[in-house]
Design a protein around this motif. Structure first.
Motif, PDB file in Angstrom:
ATOM      1  N   GLU A 211      -3.734  14.243   5.016  1.00 55.73           N
ATOM      2  CA  GLU A 211      -4.893  14.238   5.618  1.00 55.73           C
ATOM      3  C   GLU A 211      -5.322  13.017   6.446  1.00 55.73           C
ATOM      4  O   GLU A 211      -5.779  12.772   7.434  1.00 55.73           O
ATOM      5  N   LEU A 212      -5.200  12.039   5.661  1.00 56.06           N
ATOM      6  CA  LEU A 212      -5.853  10.506   6.244  1.00 56.06           C
ATOM      7  C   LEU A 212      -4.725   9.581   6.704  1.00 56.06           C
ATOM      8  O   LEU A 212      -5.171   8.549   7.135  1.00 56.06           O
ATOM      9  N   HIS A 213      -3.372   9.908   6.290  1.00 61.27           N
ATOM     10  CA  HIS A 213      -2.296   9.024   6.771  1.00 61.27           C
ATOM     11  C   HIS A 213      -2.497   7.647   6.378  1.00 61.27           C
ATOM     12  O   HIS A 213      -2.242   6.752   7.101  1.00 61.27           O
ATOM     13  N   ASP A 214      -2.755   7.532   5.035  1.00 60.37           N
ATOM     14  CA  ASP A 214      -2.898   6.397   4.416  1.00 60.37           C
ATOM     15  C   ASP A 214      -1.888   6.143   3.350  1.00 60.37           C
ATOM     16  O   ASP A 214      -2.142   6.449   2.119  1.00 60.37           O
ATOM     17  N   ALA A 215      -0.627   5.565   3.614  1.00 60.21           N
ATOM     18  CA  ALA A 215       0.254   5.537   2.568  1.00 60.21           C
ATOM     19  C   ALA A 215       0.147   4.687   1.547  1.00 60.21           C
ATOM     20  O   ALA A 215       0.381   4.887   0.337  1.00 60.21           O
ATOM     21  N   LYS A 216      -0.529   3.408   1.840  1.00 58.14           N
ATOM     22  CA  LYS A 216      -1.018   2.663   0.761  1.00 58.14           C
ATOM     23  C   LYS A 216      -1.791   3.097  -0.255  1.00 58.14           C
ATOM     24  O   LYS A 216      -1.788   2.931  -1.481  1.00 58.14           O
ATOM     25  N   SER A 217      -3.065   4.000   0.271  1.00 53.11           N
ATOM     26  CA  SER A 217      -3.948   4.403  -0.633  1.00 53.11           C
ATOM     27  C   SER A 217      -3.258   5.236  -1.534  1.00 53.11           C
ATOM     28  O   SER A 217      -3.708   5.643  -2.603  1.00 53.11           O
ATOM     29  N   ALA A 218      -2.588   6.374  -0.812  1.00 51.40           N
ATOM     30  CA  ALA A 218      -1.678   7.380  -1.582  1.00 51.40           C
ATOM     31  C   ALA A 218      -0.886   6.676  -2.788  1.00 51.40           C
ATOM     32  O   ALA A 218      -0.689   7.225  -3.836  1.00 51.40           O
ATOM     33  N   SER A 219      -0.375   5.840  -2.297  1.00 45.89           N
ATOM     34  CA  SER A 219       0.719   5.068  -3.672  1.00 45.89           C
ATOM     35  C   SER A 219      -0.237   4.443  -4.636  1.00 45.89           C
ATOM     36  O   SER A 219       0.160   4.754  -5.660  1.00 45.89           O
ATOM     37  N   GLU A 220      -1.304   4.015  -4.271  1.00 42.64           N
ATOM     38  CA  GLU A 220      -2.423   3.690  -5.195  1.00 42.64           C
ATOM     39  C   GLU A 220      -2.842   4.645  -6.090  1.00 42.64           C
ATOM     40  O   GLU A 220      -2.980   4.517  -7.332  1.00 42.64           O
ATOM     41  N   ALA A 221      -3.139   5.927  -5.508  1.00 40.06           N
ATOM     42  CA  ALA A 221      -3.488   6.869  -6.361  1.00 40.06           C
ATOM     43  C   ALA A 221      -2.519   7.297  -7.382  1.00 40.06           C
ATOM     44  O   ALA A 221      -2.614   7.681  -8.430  1.00 40.06           O
ATOM     45  N   PHE A 222      -1.115   7.629  -6.618  1.00 43.72           N
ATOM     46  CA  PHE A 222       0.019   8.000  -7.539  1.00 43.72           C
ATOM     47  C   PHE A 222       0.261   7.282  -8.552  1.00 43.72           C
ATOM     48  O   PHE A 222       0.619   7.681  -9.606  1.00 43.72           O
TER      49      PHE A 222
ATOM     50  N   ALA B 220       6.016   4.621  -5.810  1.00 40.32           N
ATOM     51  CA  ALA B 220       7.070   3.841  -4.960  1.00 40.32           C
ATOM     52  C   ALA B 220       7.284   4.200  -3.687  1.00 40.32           C
ATOM     53  O   ALA B 220       7.418   3.429  -2.853  1.00 40.32           O
ATOM     54  N   ALA B 221       7.564   5.452  -3.638  1.00 38.91           N
ATOM     55  CA  ALA B 221       7.873   6.135  -2.110  1.00 38.91           C
ATOM     56  C   ALA B 221       6.873   5.650  -1.195  1.00 38.91           C
ATOM     57  O   ALA B 221       7.202   5.272  -0.132  1.00 38.91           O
ATOM     58  N   PHE B 222       5.590   5.853  -1.564  1.00 36.80           N
ATOM     59  CA  PHE B 222       4.545   5.655  -0.563  1.00 36.80           C
ATOM     60  C   PHE B 222       4.269   4.122  -0.546  1.00 36.80           C
ATOM     61  O   PHE B 222       3.920   3.707   0.645  1.00 36.80           O
ATOM     62  N   ALA B 223       4.632   3.451  -1.390  1.00 38.37           N
ATOM     63  CA  ALA B 223       4.570   1.884  -1.267  1.00 38.37           C
ATOM     64  C   ALA B 223       5.631   1.438  -0.284  1.00 38.37           C
ATOM     65  O   ALA B 223       5.347   0.568   0.530  1.00 38.37           O
ATOM     66  N   GLN B 224       6.751   1.973  -0.232  1.00 42.27           N
ATOM     67  CA  GLN B 224       7.766   1.746   0.360  1.00 42.27           C
ATOM     68  C   GLN B 224       7.582   2.112   1.794  1.00 42.27           C
ATOM     69  O   GLN B 224       7.640   1.269   2.869  1.00 42.27           O
ATOM     70  N   HIS B 225       7.078   3.196   2.024  1.00 38.14           N
ATOM     71  CA  HIS B 225       6.538   3.618   3.280  1.00 38.14           C
ATOM     72  C   HIS B 225       5.362   2.957   3.982  1.00 38.14           C
ATOM     73  O   HIS B 225       5.435   2.874   5.482  1.00 38.14           O
ATOM     74  N   ALA B 226       4.504   2.271   3.107  1.00 33.82           N
ATOM     75  CA  ALA B 226       3.426   1.589   3.768  1.00 33.82           C
ATOM     76  C   ALA B 226       3.915   0.118   3.883  1.00 33.82           C
ATOM     77  O   ALA B 226       3.258  -0.707   4.332  1.00 33.82           O
ATOM     78  N   ASP B 227       5.376  -0.172   3.880  1.00 33.78           N
ATOM     79  CA  ASP B 227       5.664  -1.503   4.190  1.00 33.78           C
ATOM     80  C   ASP B 227       5.366  -2.597   3.124  1.00 33.78           C
ATOM     81  O   ASP B 227       5.493  -3.661   3.132  1.00 33.78           O
ATOM     82  N   ASP B 228       5.046  -2.013   1.743  1.00 31.80           N
ATOM     83  CA  ASP B 228       4.481  -2.688   0.535  1.00 31.80           C
ATOM     84  C   ASP B 228       5.740  -3.049  -0.179  1.00 31.80           C
ATOM     85  O   ASP B 228       6.119  -2.576  -1.262  1.00 31.80           O
ATOM     86  N   HIS B 229       6.728  -3.860   0.445  1.00 33.83           N
ATOM     87  CA  HIS B 229       8.196  -3.975  -0.116  1.00 33.83           C
ATOM     88  C   HIS B 229       7.943  -4.589  -1.602  1.00 33.83           C
ATOM     89  O   HIS B 229       8.864  -4.217  -2.577  1.00 33.83           O
ATOM     90  N   GLN B 230       7.233  -5.352  -1.757  1.00 29.77           N
ATOM     91  CA  GLN B 230       7.176  -6.184  -3.286  1.00 29.77           C
ATOM     92  C   GLN B 230       6.679  -5.136  -4.289  1.00 29.77           C
ATOM     93  O   GLN B 230       7.198  -5.078  -5.475  1.00 29.77           O
ATOM     94  N   THR B 231       5.479  -4.384  -4.143  1.00 31.75           N
ATOM     95  CA  THR B 231       5.172  -3.107  -4.739  1.00 31.75           C
ATOM     96  C   THR B 231       6.204  -2.307  -4.928  1.00 31.75           C
ATOM     97  O   THR B 231       6.500  -1.658  -6.359  1.00 31.75           O
ATOM     98  N   ALA B 232       6.828  -1.791  -3.931  1.00 35.20           N
ATOM     99  CA  ALA B 232       8.036  -0.719  -4.004  1.00 35.20           C
ATOM    100  C   ALA B 232       9.012  -1.380  -4.833  1.00 35.20           C
ATOM    101  O   ALA B 232       9.644  -0.452  -5.680  1.00 35.20           O
ATOM    102  N   ARG B 233       9.480  -2.522  -4.535  1.00 37.17           N
ATOM    103  CA  ARG B 233      10.700  -3.030  -5.147  1.00 37.17           C
ATOM    104  C   ARG B 233      10.205  -3.206  -7.027  1.00 37.17           C
ATOM    105  O   ARG B 233      11.009  -2.815  -7.637  1.00 37.17           O
ATOM    106  N   PHE B 234       8.953  -3.595  -7.143  1.00 38.13           N
ATOM    107  CA  PHE B 234       8.679  -3.522  -8.902  1.00 38.13           C
ATOM    108  C   PHE B 234       8.633  -2.134  -9.270  1.00 38.13           C
ATOM    109  O   PHE B 234       9.141  -1.776 -10.406  1.00 38.13           O
ATOM    110  N   LEU B 235       8.039  -1.165  -8.572  1.00 40.91           N
ATOM    111  CA  LEU B 235       8.092   0.192  -9.194  1.00 40.91           C
ATOM    112  C   LEU B 235       9.220   0.818  -9.184  1.00 40.91           C
ATOM    113  O   LEU B 235       9.639   1.380 -10.080  1.00 40.91           O
ATOM    114  N   TRP B 236      10.250   0.789  -8.172  1.00 42.96           N
ATOM    115  CA  TRP B 236      11.633   1.237  -8.308  1.00 42.96           C
ATOM    116  C   TRP B 236      12.574   0.475  -9.424  1.00 42.96           C
ATOM    117  O   TRP B 236      13.068   1.125  -9.905  1.00 42.96           O
ATOM    118  N   THR B 237      12.379  -0.657  -9.425  1.00 43.36           N
ATOM    119  CA  THR B 237      12.943  -1.376 -10.702  1.00 43.36           C
ATOM    120  C   THR B 237      12.456  -0.694 -12.061  1.00 43.36           C
ATOM    121  O   THR B 237      13.229  -0.594 -12.925  1.00 43.36           O
TER     122      THR B 237
END
Length: 174
Positions: free
Chosen positions: A76-87, A105-122
Protein backbone atom coordinates in the motif's frame (compact mmCIF):
# COMPACT_ATOMS: atom_id res chain seq x y z
CA UNK A 1 -9.34 9.34 -1.58
CA UNK A 2 -10.97 8.14 1.61
CA UNK A 3 -14.13 6.11 1.38
CA UNK A 4 -17.22 7.41 3.19
CA UNK A 5 -18.54 3.91 3.75
CA UNK A 6 -15.55 3.17 5.99
CA UNK A 7 -15.38 6.49 7.86
CA UNK A 8 -16.26 4.82 11.18
CA UNK A 9 -13.79 1.96 10.77
CA UNK A 10 -10.79 3.73 12.31
CA UNK A 11 -12.61 4.93 15.45
CA UNK A 12 -14.31 1.54 15.87
CA UNK A 13 -10.94 -0.22 15.65
CA UNK A 14 -9.49 2.22 18.18
CA UNK A 15 -12.35 1.50 20.59
CA UNK A 16 -12.06 -2.25 20.03
CA UNK A 17 -8.30 -2.36 20.57
CA UNK A 18 -8.56 -0.09 23.61
CA UNK A 19 -11.11 -2.43 25.17
CA UNK A 20 -9.05 -5.50 24.25
CA UNK A 21 -5.47 -4.63 23.25
CA UNK A 22 -4.72 -8.34 22.76
CA UNK A 23 -7.42 -8.93 20.15
CA UNK A 24 -4.88 -9.47 17.39
CA UNK A 25 -7.51 -10.20 14.77
CA UNK A 26 -8.67 -6.57 15.06
CA UNK A 27 -5.19 -5.34 14.15
CA UNK A 28 -4.62 -7.88 11.39
CA UNK A 29 -7.94 -7.67 9.56
CA UNK A 30 -8.82 -4.13 10.55
CA UNK A 31 -5.59 -2.91 8.98
CA UNK A 32 -6.43 -4.68 5.73
CA UNK A 33 -9.70 -2.76 5.40
CA UNK A 34 -8.10 0.50 6.51
CA UNK A 35 -5.27 0.18 3.99
CA UNK A 36 -7.02 -0.96 0.83
CA UNK A 37 -8.20 1.63 -1.64
CA UNK A 38 -11.95 2.23 -2.10
CA UNK A 39 -14.27 0.58 -2.74
CA UNK A 40 -12.59 -2.42 -1.01
CA UNK A 41 -11.31 -0.36 1.92
CA UNK A 42 -10.95 3.02 3.56
CA UNK A 43 -7.88 4.04 1.56
CA UNK A 44 -5.86 5.04 4.62
CA UNK A 45 -2.68 2.95 4.65
CA UNK A 46 -0.97 5.30 7.13
CA UNK A 47 -3.74 4.67 9.66
CA UNK A 48 -3.43 0.95 8.95
CA UNK A 49 0.31 1.03 9.65
CA UNK A 50 -0.26 2.98 12.87
CA UNK A 51 -2.92 0.49 13.98
CA UNK A 52 -0.55 -2.43 13.43
CA UNK A 53 2.32 -0.63 15.19
CA UNK A 54 0.01 -0.16 18.17
CA UNK A 55 -0.84 -3.85 17.97
CA UNK A 56 2.87 -4.73 18.01
CA UNK A 57 3.38 -2.58 21.11
CA UNK A 58 0.54 -4.42 22.82
CA UNK A 59 1.49 -7.87 21.52
CA UNK A 60 5.26 -7.87 20.94
CA UNK A 61 5.50 -11.66 20.80
CA UNK A 62 2.95 -12.01 17.99
CA UNK A 63 5.14 -12.11 14.88
CA UNK A 64 2.19 -12.08 12.46
CA UNK A 65 1.61 -8.38 13.16
CA UNK A 66 5.08 -7.66 11.77
CA UNK A 67 4.01 -9.52 8.64
CA UNK A 68 0.90 -7.33 8.42
CA UNK A 69 3.01 -4.20 8.85
CA UNK A 70 5.52 -5.31 6.22
CA UNK A 71 2.72 -6.10 3.82
CA UNK A 72 1.16 -2.63 4.30
CA UNK A 73 4.51 -0.94 3.72
CA UNK A 74 5.10 -2.98 0.59
CA UNK A 75 1.69 -3.23 -1.02
CA UNK A 76 0.00 0.00 0.00
CA UNK A 77 2.80 2.47 0.80
CA UNK A 78 5.33 1.16 -1.77
CA UNK A 79 8.14 1.40 0.79
CA UNK A 80 10.36 -1.65 0.33
CA UNK A 81 12.92 -0.50 2.92
CA UNK A 82 10.33 -0.17 5.69
CA UNK A 83 8.77 -3.47 4.61
CA UNK A 84 12.18 -5.13 4.92
CA UNK A 85 12.68 -3.66 8.39
CA UNK A 86 9.24 -4.87 9.55
CA UNK A 87 9.82 -8.39 8.22
CA UNK A 88 13.28 -8.49 9.81
CA UNK A 89 11.99 -7.41 13.23
CA UNK A 90 9.22 -9.97 12.95
CA UNK A 91 11.69 -12.70 12.02
CA UNK A 92 13.44 -12.12 15.35
CA UNK A 93 10.31 -12.88 17.39
CA UNK A 94 10.49 -16.39 18.88
CA UNK A 95 8.35 -18.78 16.85
CA UNK A 96 8.38 -16.64 13.68
CA UNK A 97 8.47 -18.50 10.41
CA UNK A 98 11.81 -18.63 8.56
CA UNK A 99 10.23 -17.01 5.49
CA UNK A 100 9.96 -13.75 7.44
CA UNK A 101 13.74 -13.40 7.16
CA UNK A 102 13.51 -14.35 3.48
CA UNK A 103 10.95 -11.57 2.98
CA UNK A 104 13.23 -9.11 4.82
CA UNK A 105 16.14 -10.02 2.56
CA UNK A 106 14.05 -9.84 -0.62
CA UNK A 107 12.71 -6.39 0.21
CA UNK A 108 16.12 -5.10 1.26
CA UNK A 109 17.36 -6.20 -2.16
CA UNK A 110 14.35 -4.58 -3.83
CA UNK A 111 15.12 -1.33 -1.98
CA UNK A 112 18.72 -1.47 -3.30
CA UNK A 113 20.04 -1.98 0.22
CA UNK A 114 22.62 -4.46 -1.01
CA UNK A 115 24.65 -4.57 2.20
CA UNK A 116 21.62 -5.57 4.30
CA UNK A 117 20.37 -7.95 1.63
CA UNK A 118 23.77 -9.64 1.39
CA UNK A 119 23.97 -9.97 5.17
CA UNK A 120 20.47 -11.46 5.40
CA UNK A 121 20.84 -13.85 2.45
CA UNK A 122 24.20 -15.04 3.79
CA UNK A 123 22.67 -15.54 7.22
CA UNK A 124 19.73 -17.43 5.71
CA UNK A 125 22.11 -19.65 3.73
CA UNK A 126 24.34 -20.37 6.72
CA UNK A 127 21.54 -21.06 9.19
CA UNK A 128 18.87 -22.82 7.17
CA UNK A 129 18.58 -26.58 6.99
CA UNK A 130 16.01 -26.42 4.19
CA UNK A 131 17.66 -27.20 0.83
CA UNK A 132 15.23 -25.06 -1.18
CA UNK A 133 15.77 -22.05 1.05
CA UNK A 134 19.54 -22.48 0.80
CA UNK A 135 19.30 -22.71 -3.00
CA UNK A 136 17.14 -19.57 -3.09
CA UNK A 137 19.70 -17.75 -0.93
CA UNK A 138 22.52 -18.74 -3.32
CA UNK A 139 20.52 -17.46 -6.31
CA UNK A 140 19.74 -14.19 -4.52
CA UNK A 141 23.40 -13.71 -3.54
CA UNK A 142 24.39 -14.28 -7.17
CA UNK A 143 21.77 -11.76 -8.32
CA UNK A 144 23.12 -9.23 -5.84
CA UNK A 145 26.60 -9.75 -7.25
CA UNK A 146 25.33 -9.18 -10.78
CA UNK A 147 23.55 -5.98 -9.69
CA UNK A 148 26.73 -4.70 -8.05
CA UNK A 149 28.87 -5.62 -11.07
CA UNK A 150 26.48 -3.86 -13.46
CA UNK A 151 26.50 -0.75 -11.27
CA UNK A 152 30.32 -0.86 -11.19
CA UNK A 153 30.53 -1.19 -14.98
CA UNK A 154 28.01 1.60 -15.53
CA UNK A 155 30.08 3.96 -13.40
CA UNK A 156 33.20 3.18 -15.46
CA UNK A 157 31.30 3.64 -18.71
CA UNK A 158 30.15 7.08 -17.52
CA UNK A 159 33.73 7.99 -16.52
CA UNK A 160 34.94 6.86 -19.95
CA UNK A 161 32.32 9.00 -21.68
CA UNK A 162 33.25 12.04 -19.58
CA UNK A 163 36.93 11.57 -20.40
CA UNK A 164 36.63 10.78 -24.12
CA UNK A 165 33.28 12.30 -25.11
CA UNK A 166 31.72 9.05 -26.31
CA UNK A 167 30.79 5.64 -25.02
CA UNK A 168 33.29 2.79 -25.43
CA UNK A 169 32.65 0.57 -28.43
CA UNK A 170 33.35 -2.59 -26.48
CA UNK A 171 34.64 -3.95 -23.18
CA UNK A 172 38.23 -4.02 -24.46
CA UNK A 173 38.09 -0.29 -25.15
CA UNK A 174 36.65 0.35 -21.72
Amino acid sequence: VKSKQYELLKPLLQITTTLDPHLTVAYEFGSVFLAQQPPEGAGDPQAAAELVKHGIQQNPSYWRLYYSLGFIYWQELHDAKSASEAFLKGSQVPGAQVWMKVMAAAFAQHADDHQTARFLWTNIYENSTDTLIKQNAVKRLAALRVDEDVTFLQSYIEKYKQQFGHFPANLQEL
